[in-house]
Design a protein around this motif. Structure first.
Motif, short mmCIF file in Angstrom:
data_model
loop_
_atom_site.label_atom_id
_atom_site.label_comp_id
_atom_site.label_asym_id
_atom_site.label_seq_id
_atom_site.Cartn_x
_atom_site.Cartn_y
_atom_site.Cartn_z
N ARG A 80 0.87 -1.18 0.00
CA ARG A 80 0.00 0.00 0.00
C ARG A 80 0.91 1.23 0.00
NH1 ARG A 80 -4.11 -0.68 4.08
NH2 ARG A 80 -5.30 -1.53 2.35
N ALA A 81 0.87 1.97 -1.09
CA ALA A 81 1.71 3.16 -1.24
C ALA A 81 0.90 4.39 -0.87
CB ALA A 81 2.21 3.26 -2.67
N GLU A 82 1.38 5.14 0.12
CA GLU A 82 0.72 6.37 0.56
C GLU A 82 1.57 7.55 0.09
OE1 GLU A 82 0.27 6.33 4.79
OE2 GLU A 82 -1.30 4.81 4.72
N ASN A 83 1.00 8.41 -0.72
CA ASN A 83 1.71 9.58 -1.20
C ASN A 83 1.42 10.74 -0.25
OD1 ASN A 83 2.79 11.80 -2.49
ND2 ASN A 83 1.96 11.28 -4.49
N ARG A 84 2.40 11.10 0.54
CA ARG A 84 2.25 12.19 1.50
C ARG A 84 2.84 13.49 0.96
NH1 ARG A 84 3.19 9.27 7.32
NH2 ARG A 84 1.43 7.84 7.14
N GLY A 85 3.14 13.50 -0.33
CA GLY A 85 3.73 14.68 -0.94
C GLY A 85 2.71 15.51 -1.70
N GLU A 90 5.18 7.28 -7.82
CA GLU A 90 4.77 5.91 -8.14
C GLU A 90 5.70 4.95 -7.44
OE1 GLU A 90 5.00 5.64 -12.43
OE2 GLU A 90 7.17 5.52 -12.42
N ILE A 91 5.26 3.72 -7.35
CA ILE A 91 6.10 2.66 -6.84
C ILE A 91 6.10 1.57 -7.90
CG2 ILE A 91 4.21 1.66 -5.48
CD1 ILE A 91 6.39 0.73 -3.45
N VAL A 92 7.30 1.15 -8.28
CA VAL A 92 7.49 0.14 -9.31
C VAL A 92 8.47 -0.88 -8.75
CG1 VAL A 92 8.20 -0.31 -11.70
CG2 VAL A 92 7.19 1.90 -11.11
N ILE A 93 8.13 -2.17 -8.88
CA ILE A 93 9.01 -3.25 -8.42
C ILE A 93 9.78 -3.78 -9.63
CG2 ILE A 93 9.14 -5.48 -7.25
CD1 ILE A 93 6.25 -4.98 -6.28
N GLY A 94 11.04 -4.15 -9.42
CA GLY A 94 11.80 -4.74 -10.52
C GLY A 94 13.23 -5.07 -10.12
N THR A 95 13.98 -5.53 -11.11
CA THR A 95 15.41 -5.76 -10.91
C THR A 95 16.11 -4.42 -11.07
OG1 THR A 95 15.86 -6.18 -13.24
CG2 THR A 95 15.26 -8.11 -11.89
N PRO A 96 17.30 -4.28 -10.52
CA PRO A 96 18.02 -3.01 -10.71
C PRO A 96 18.18 -2.64 -12.19
CG PRO A 96 19.06 -4.29 -8.98
CD PRO A 96 18.01 -5.17 -9.60
N ASP A 97 18.54 -3.61 -13.04
CA ASP A 97 18.73 -3.32 -14.46
C ASP A 97 17.43 -2.87 -15.13
OD1 ASP A 97 21.43 -3.89 -14.40
OD2 ASP A 97 21.20 -5.93 -15.20
N GLU A 98 16.33 -3.55 -14.83
CA GLU A 98 15.05 -3.17 -15.44
C GLU A 98 14.59 -1.80 -14.97
OE1 GLU A 98 12.07 -6.22 -15.43
OE2 GLU A 98 13.43 -7.68 -16.32
N LEU A 99 14.78 -1.50 -13.69
CA LEU A 99 14.40 -0.18 -13.20
C LEU A 99 15.27 0.92 -13.82
CD1 LEU A 99 13.63 -0.89 -9.44
CD2 LEU A 99 11.99 -0.53 -11.30
N ASP A 100 16.57 0.65 -13.97
CA ASP A 100 17.46 1.61 -14.62
C ASP A 100 16.99 1.89 -16.04
OD1 ASP A 100 19.10 1.80 -12.38
OD2 ASP A 100 20.68 0.50 -13.21
N ARG A 141 14.38 -4.42 -6.21
CA ARG A 141 14.27 -3.01 -5.84
C ARG A 141 12.85 -2.52 -6.08
NH1 ARG A 141 18.58 -0.82 -4.10
NH2 ARG A 141 17.87 1.29 -4.44
N PHE A 142 12.52 -1.42 -5.45
CA PHE A 142 11.30 -0.69 -5.77
C PHE A 142 11.71 0.76 -5.90
CE2 PHE A 142 11.48 -1.13 -1.17
CZ PHE A 142 11.15 0.12 -0.68
N ALA A 143 11.02 1.49 -6.78
CA ALA A 143 11.44 2.86 -7.07
C ALA A 143 10.29 3.69 -7.59
CB ALA A 143 12.56 2.84 -8.12
N CYS A 144 10.47 5.00 -7.54
CA CYS A 144 9.58 5.94 -8.21
C CYS A 144 10.30 6.33 -9.49
CB CYS A 144 9.32 7.17 -7.35
SG CYS A 144 8.27 8.39 -8.19
N LEU A 145 9.69 6.05 -10.63
CA LEU A 145 10.33 6.31 -11.91
C LEU A 145 9.82 7.56 -12.60
CD1 LEU A 145 10.64 2.63 -13.16
CD2 LEU A 145 12.26 4.00 -11.85
#
Length: 165
Positions: A80-85, A90-100, A141-145
């Motif tokens: 559950r992603a809560e955006n407090r900004g 966004e939140i995206v799950i992946g491998t480091p290479d795929e996120l890059d 990893r998870f990241a905001c892209l």
């Protein structure tokens, strides 16, 4: 060194906010039915199979809290992603290479609308969810892209521990 990184991140964010960030592009907010495609980090899960919910907070300081998540292989989790900004994250799950690779594509095509079951786009002050079955052990990893956010350090690690024998 931290000061230089902060200055570079701020410069990127200022330029991204006015022109490149897909937070300025209208996002329809629709979600297609989850396609169950096996990924290195798991597969789309079914809500009735969720064994626990993990809340991840996102803020405009380009950080997630928590920055590290641990799950067990085979577990179906609701992230559950809560955006407090004040801007889209966004939140995206992946491998480091795929996120890059995805982050690089988002810098080139910031208005590109995309939706996968391993990502959630969350407008300011709202929540989004990913229901995911972690059926592969490893460190991911998870990241905001959103353009500029990943480059400013908005990412975290996700460890999937092997099943107990």
């Amino acid at each position: 060194m931290k000061t230089i990184k902060l200055i570079a991140a701020c410069a990127l964010l200022i330029s991204a906010g006015g022109t490149f960030g897909h937070e300025n592009a209208p996002y329809s907010g629709h979600h297609a039915a989850a396609v169950k495609e096996q990924k290195a980090w798991g597969i789309a899960g079914d809500a009735p199979a969720v064994t626990r919910t993990i809340t991840v907070r996102m803020t405009d300081d380009m950080r997630f809290a928590p920055r590290h998540i641990e799950v067990r292989e085979g577990e179906t989790v609701r992230l559950r992603a809560e955006n407090r900004g004040q801007m889209l994250h966004e939140i995206v799950i992946g491998t480091p290479d795929e996120l890059d690779q995805h982050a690089e594509m988002m810098l080139k095509h910031p208005g590109m609308e995309h939706d996968e079951p391993y990502m959630a786009h969350v407008p300011p002050g709202q929540r989004g969810e990913i229901v995911w079955q972690f059926n592969r052990p490893g460190t991911f990893r998870f990241a905001c892209l959103v353009a500029g956010h990943y480059q400013a350090g908005m990412s975290g690690t996700l460890t999937v521990h092997p099943r107990k024998p």
